[in-house]
Design an enzyme around this catalytic site. Structure first.
Site, mmCIF file in Angstrom:
data_model
loop_
_atom_site.group_PDB
_atom_site.id
_atom_site.type_symbol
_atom_site.label_atom_id
_atom_site.label_comp_id
_atom_site.label_asym_id
_atom_site.label_seq_id
_atom_site.Cartn_x
_atom_site.Cartn_y
_atom_site.Cartn_z
ATOM 1 N N TYR A 156 52.901 67.596 41.661
ATOM 2 C CA TYR A 156 52.339 67.606 40.336
ATOM 3 C C TYR A 156 50.832 67.474 39.973
ATOM 4 C CZ TYR A 156 51.308 66.094 35.537
ATOM 5 O OH TYR A 156 50.798 65.842 34.376
ATOM 6 N N LYS A 160 47.890 70.195 38.872
ATOM 7 C CA LYS A 160 47.212 69.903 37.736
ATOM 8 C C LYS A 160 45.689 70.103 38.050
ATOM 9 C CE LYS A 160 48.206 68.984 34.024
ATOM 10 N NZ LYS A 160 48.394 69.855 32.970
#
Length: 364
Positions: A156, A160
């Site tokens: 994650y 990002k």
């Protein structure tokens, strides 16, 4: 785009937690707005009822990984706020899916802006593109220039960071019609407020354990939390300034924080859930570290057989145990950001929502 004809916002992930807050702030505070499009995989058609005599709210079901639907949703938009993202720090979602949504989805949004001549793109990033890292290095009142040993070991935050880099690198690209695309990125700290699922999860966990809340992080741990309404407000201000002063904001990144008190995640959540009489049980940090390491090992060993994805792992323990606080001075300098809601207002609004939780399950 002119004041006479008004302008249109497209919000990817617009039916989600932050999207709902941004919709409300736009309707209340953005002059010249005539249409808000909410593009989301999981839609809430009732949000169209927020339309006013001045502003039309449109809800469109679509997936950022599907370029044709992104292209269609973007057509005719003046400003795109790209919030759609897949958040997972528990190994519940395969890495390739996270990459596809967070990175390829961002590529699709950028390309759709270019193809449709959209000039302004605001990206909702995360403090986790910086940290905390799994080593537990503190980041105290840091800003966008503060050195930090960034180490992404989870898909994650890695996705990002990659997506944010793509957005910032797209600044200055020529779009259809010959104009330029201007982009900026906002990095909120931990967002809270009405409809915040993680706060509800914290409450439900406390109910399931009979009111006991496990505590093991150092008492002096500080995290920056920011009210969703203020995150939405910063998005509006950034988008407005990007239109008015594109050469100043284009290609820039901004931390997003407000006046919420610095506390550990547990202490902050209990600011709102103390009425439920949850009780602490202190667990030594070394025990939590051992359990987190064991959970990571079991996740790896059991992966061929089943999905073992407990809340506690090395990454989530590092995030919970590491002081990580930021300043929003740059946003204040560049586009006059000040919180729209004070801590007292943010707390009152959130408490009103928390008061809807089942009181019959209060710990006794």
């Amino acid at each position: 785009m002119s004041a006479e004809t008004g302008f249109t916002y497209l919000l990817t992930g617009g039916c989600g937690f932050l999207g709902r807050h941004l919709l409300q702030v736009l309707l209340e505070k953005e002059d010249g707005l005539t249409e808000v499009r909410l593009f989301d995989k999981h839609i809430d058609p009732s949000l169209q009822d927020h339309s006013t005599e001045r502003v039309k709210v449109m809800v469109t079901q679509g997936d950022v990984t599907d370029y044709p639907s992104v292209l269609e949703a973007t057509r005719g938009a003046d400003v795109v706020v790209h919030m759609a993202s897949l958040v997972d720090v528990w190994h519940r979602v395969p890495e390739e899916i996270i990459q596809n949504v967070n990175v390829q989805g961002t590529v699709n949004v950028i390309n759709a802006c270019v193809e449709n001549g959209v000039q302004y793109l605001v990206y909702t990033s995360s403090m986790e593109v910086v940290g905390p890292n799994v080593r537990g290095d503190p980041f105290i009142r840091g800003d966008e220039e503060t050195p930090y040993n960034v180490r992404h070991e989870m898909p994650y935050p890695r996705s990002k960071a990659e997506a944010e880099k793509l957005v910032l690198e797209a600044n200055g690209r020529k779009v259809s019609g010959g104009a330029c695309l201007y982009t900026c990125s906002l990095r909120p700290t931990g967002i809270y407020g009405e409809h915040h699922q993680l706060m509800r999860d914290f409450y439900e966990t406390g109910v399931r354990t009979g009111g006991w809340v496990i505590r093991g992080v150092p008492r002096d741990t500080e995290h920056g939390r920011v009210y969703a309404g203020n995150v939405a407000w910063m998005h509006l201000l950034a988008a407005r300034a990007l239109r008015e002063r594109p050469n100043k904001l284009g290609g820039e990144v901004y931390f997003c924080y407000d006046e919420s008190p610095y506390k550990s995640y547990e202490d902050f959540n209990l600011e709102f859930l103390s009425q439920f009489n949850f009780r602490e049980v202190r667990v030594p940090r070394w025990v939590l570290s051992a359990v987190a390491g064991l959970n990571d090992l079991l996740h790896w060993l059991l992966k061929p057989l089943c999905s073992y994805t407990p809340l506690l792992n090395r990454y989530t323990l590092a995030v919970a145990s590491t002081s990580f606080t930021v300043r929003s001075d740059k946003a204040e300098r560049h586009f006059d950001y000040q919180p729209l809601y004070s801590w007292e207002e943010a707390k009152a609004r959130t408490l009103t929502w928390v008061d809807t939780f089942p009181h019959s399950t209060k710990a006794s």
